[in-house]
Write an enzyme that holds these catalytic residues in place. Structure first.
Site, PDB file in Angstrom:
ATOM      1  N   LYS A 138      21.931 -55.232 -18.272  1.00  0.00           N
ATOM      2  CA  LYS A 138      21.139 -56.314 -17.729  1.00  0.00           C
ATOM      3  C   LYS A 138      20.833 -56.024 -16.265  1.00  0.00           C
ATOM      4  CE  LYS A 138      23.326 -57.975 -14.872  1.00  0.00           C
ATOM      5  NZ  LYS A 138      24.058 -57.447 -13.678  1.00  0.00           N
ATOM      6  N   TYR A 223      23.029 -64.250 -14.837  1.00  0.00           N
ATOM      7  CA  TYR A 223      24.107 -64.853 -15.631  1.00  0.00           C
ATOM      8  C   TYR A 223      23.899 -66.359 -15.764  1.00  0.00           C
ATOM      9  CZ  TYR A 223      26.751 -60.504 -15.545  1.00  0.00           C
ATOM     10  OH  TYR A 223      27.151 -59.204 -15.732  1.00  0.00           O
TER      11      TYR A 223
HETATM   12  P1  NAD Z   1      26.132 -47.751  -9.754  1.00  0.00           P
HETATM   13  O1  NAD Z   1      25.337 -47.529  -8.538  1.00  0.00           O
HETATM   14  O2  NAD Z   1      27.612 -47.787  -9.645  1.00  0.00           O
HETATM   15  O3  NAD Z   1      25.780 -46.657 -10.846  1.00  0.00           O
HETATM   16  C1  NAD Z   1      24.451 -46.277 -11.127  1.00  0.00           C
HETATM   17  C2  NAD Z   1      24.434 -44.887 -11.698  1.00  0.00           C
HETATM   18  O4  NAD Z   1      23.077 -44.505 -11.921  1.00  0.00           O
HETATM   19  C3  NAD Z   1      25.056 -43.843 -10.755  1.00  0.00           C
HETATM   20  O5  NAD Z   1      25.880 -42.981 -11.494  1.00  0.00           O
HETATM   21  C4  NAD Z   1      23.843 -43.092 -10.222  1.00  0.00           C
HETATM   22  O6  NAD Z   1      24.131 -41.752  -9.916  1.00  0.00           O
HETATM   23  C5  NAD Z   1      22.878 -43.205 -11.394  1.00  0.00           C
HETATM   24  N1  NAD Z   1      21.471 -43.029 -11.011  1.00  0.00           N
HETATM   25  C6  NAD Z   1      20.584 -42.351 -11.743  1.00  0.00           C
HETATM   26  N2  NAD Z   1      19.393 -42.322 -11.133  1.00  0.00           N
HETATM   27  C7  NAD Z   1      19.544 -43.010  -9.979  1.00  0.00           C
HETATM   28  C8  NAD Z   1      18.657 -43.321  -8.926  1.00  0.00           C
HETATM   29  N3  NAD Z   1      17.372 -42.932  -8.934  1.00  0.00           N
HETATM   30  N4  NAD Z   1      19.142 -44.059  -7.899  1.00  0.00           N
HETATM   31  C9  NAD Z   1      20.411 -44.485  -7.887  1.00  0.00           C
HETATM   32  N5  NAD Z   1      21.304 -44.207  -8.868  1.00  0.00           N
HETATM   33  C10 NAD Z   1      20.862 -43.469  -9.907  1.00  0.00           C
HETATM   34  O7  NAD Z   1      25.580 -49.099 -10.394  1.00  0.00           O
HETATM   35  P2  NAD Z   1      26.303 -49.976 -11.515  1.00  0.00           P
HETATM   36  O8  NAD Z   1      27.043 -51.071 -10.851  1.00  0.00           O
HETATM   37  O9  NAD Z   1      27.012 -49.102 -12.449  1.00  0.00           O
HETATM   38  O10 NAD Z   1      25.032 -50.661 -12.224  1.00  0.00           O
HETATM   39  C11 NAD Z   1      24.262 -49.977 -13.178  1.00  0.00           C
HETATM   40  C12 NAD Z   1      23.604 -50.995 -14.142  1.00  0.00           C
HETATM   41  O11 NAD Z   1      24.625 -51.727 -14.794  1.00  0.00           O
HETATM   42  C13 NAD Z   1      22.723 -52.033 -13.454  1.00  0.00           C
HETATM   43  O12 NAD Z   1      21.610 -52.329 -14.255  1.00  0.00           O
HETATM   44  C14 NAD Z   1      23.611 -53.251 -13.322  1.00  0.00           C
HETATM   45  O13 NAD Z   1      22.903 -54.471 -13.298  1.00  0.00           O
HETATM   46  C15 NAD Z   1      24.429 -53.128 -14.588  1.00  0.00           C
HETATM   47  N6  NAD Z   1      25.755 -53.758 -14.456  1.00  0.00           N
HETATM   48  C16 NAD Z   1      26.158 -54.611 -15.420  1.00  0.00           C
HETATM   49  C17 NAD Z   1      27.382 -55.227 -15.353  1.00  0.00           C
HETATM   50  C18 NAD Z   1      27.849 -56.138 -16.443  1.00  0.00           C
HETATM   51  O14 NAD Z   1      28.879 -56.784 -16.271  1.00  0.00           O
HETATM   52  N7  NAD Z   1      27.159 -56.197 -17.563  1.00  0.00           N
HETATM   53  C19 NAD Z   1      28.211 -54.985 -14.245  1.00  0.00           C
HETATM   54  C20 NAD Z   1      27.784 -54.090 -13.265  1.00  0.00           C
HETATM   55  C21 NAD Z   1      26.545 -53.480 -13.391  1.00  0.00           C
END
Ligand code: NAD
Length: 372
Positions: A138, A223
């Site tokens: 999401k 949420y």
């Molecule tokens: P994060 O920054 O920790 O991880 C993102 C990943 O994407 C990294 O490994 C990064 O290297 C990669 N990536 C690939 N291309 C990229 C680019 N062009 N720029 C930046 N990063 C790039 O982020 P996250 O917290 O893991 O969030 C990722 C997704 O998960 C988002 O859509 C977020 O909304 C979702 N999320 C959902 C929940 C949940 O509880 N459902 C919780 C946290 C995050």
């Protein structure tokens, strides 16, 4: 139950999609622990090995119906780490340039897209074109138009599109939904959703309009949007919204710091919600009816979720949300199980329509009618 073979034939699952799952580690879920599972196992590749991808990978170690078997990443060192940590074979490792080749890999059933929001649309469409089921984090996309294109692409490719709405499987949340449906709260009149945290590093993608699609609303406010629908059991017909910003340097044009929004529902019930990147300790849902109430606090964090209703504390078990979600997703994909609250692409498009409407209402100051 039929024999394993009959079961599989009925499902049309290829023998390649199977292996005997481990017996351990499922004590936290509603599945019975120590029970042999010999049905199909959903073989998942995670795209985006960041903080949430890591959490999902860890949670999947306790799954019996789903297994992490592949990765898609732009960082070779991370791929190496994950390979050794989760025994991922080199043939199941891809990068962002070559992951379309996954179509030739019979050992992967689904790709879980866990990258920044702005990348989901193109990545999910590529996954669909590769003939694999898509699971997407999401917000599924940046707006409803993108979301609909993803739904259409998955339909065309005859693959499922499911969204990481982990709260849809959370036991206390489901108990409130059950009680509401049973009429225990009487006529539902009001929902309040408060979602927020104080965001740190100003250079992170969550504060970049292109990658995040907006600000707090896309990330955490969603949420309250989604919750207002599953808590009341209705879809909004109108939206009003107000945006406030105290730090225009950190929260640039198009990146909301704080938005308050209100929904009106067909029954006449209303919702009042707050989404912010400026305050901690905001994780609360409150549902009020003419015979009772339900309160969840924390309501959508990783847990433990806590709550009470007018008749007392909610005592349903604490779960690891991501473990249960992935088990349920395996059931949706292989057994066509229908979750109590849907997690499909169409469900996500409804939330994206509300996001579009909230931003429009905040910008224009006008009440916006919506039809989901
Ligand atoms: P994060 O920054 O920790 O991880 C993102 C990943 O994407 C990294 O490994 C990064 O290297 C990669 N990536 C690939 N291309 C990229 C680019 N062009 N720029 C930046 N990063 C790039 O982020 P996250 O917290 O893991 O969030 C990722 C997704 O998960 C988002 O859509 C977020 O909304 C979702 N999320 C959902 C929940 C949940 O509880 N459902 C919780 C946290 C995050």
């Amino acid at each position: 139950m039929n024999s394993r073979r009959d079961f599989l034939q009925k499902l049309g699952v290829s023998a390649l999609a199977l292996h005997l799952a481990p017996l351990s580690g499922w004590a936290d879920s509603k599945n019975k622990p120590n029970e042999t599972y010999d049905g199909p196992v959903l073989r998942v590749a995670i795209m985006g090995l960041g903080s949430y991808g890591t959490r999902v990978a860890e949670a999947m170690q306790s799954c019996v119906k789903a297994k992490l078997v592949g990765v898609i990443s732009g960082t070779p060192s991370k791929v190496k780490d994950w390979q050794s940590k989760y025994a991922i074979p080199a043939k199941n490792c891809y990068n962002y340039e070559n992951f379309d080749d996954i179509k030739n890999n019979p050992d992967i059933d689904a790709v879980y897209v866990i990258t920044p929001n702005g990348l989901h649309h193109d990545q999910v469409i590529r996954v669909a074109k590769a003939g694999k089921h898509a699971i997407c984090e999401k917000p599924m996309a940046l707006n409803a138009k993108q979301g609909q294109e993803m739904v259409d692409a998955c339909k065309k490719a005859n693959v499922k599109l499911l969204v990481g709405y982990r709260m849809h499987f959370e036991p206390k949340t489901l108990e409130v939904i059950r009680m509401r449906k049973a009429g225990d709260f009487g006529k539902v009149l009001f929902f309040q959703g408060l979602c927020g945290f104080s965001i740190g590093d100003p250079t992170q993608w969550r504060l970049n309009k292109q990658l995040a699609g907006g600000g707090s609303l896309m990330d955490i406010g969603i949420y309250a949007i989604n919750g207002s629908r599953y808590m009341t059991g209705e879809d909004p017909v109108w939206v009003t919204a107000q945006e406030t910003k105290t730090d225009p340097v950190k929260f640039k044009e198009g990146v909301d710091e704080t938005i308050q929004f209100q929904f009106g529902f067909p029954s006449g019930a209303t919702a009042s919600c707050l989404s912010t990147y400026k305050m901690n300790n905001l994780d609360r849902f409150f549902l009020n009816g003419d015979k009772g109430f339900a309160e969840l606090q924390p309501s959508t964090g990783y847990g433990p979720i806590k709550g009470r209703t007018n008749i007392g504390e909610l005592t349903q078990p604490v779960t690891v949300h991501q473990t249960v979600q992935m088990e349920e997703i395996a059931g949706i994909i292989f057994e066509n199980k229908q979750p109590i609250v849907p997690i499909d692409g169409e469900e996500a498009v409804k939330d994206l329509k509300l996001i579009d409407a909230i931003y429009l209402a905040a910008k224009t100051g006008q009440k916006v009618d919506v039809k989901l």
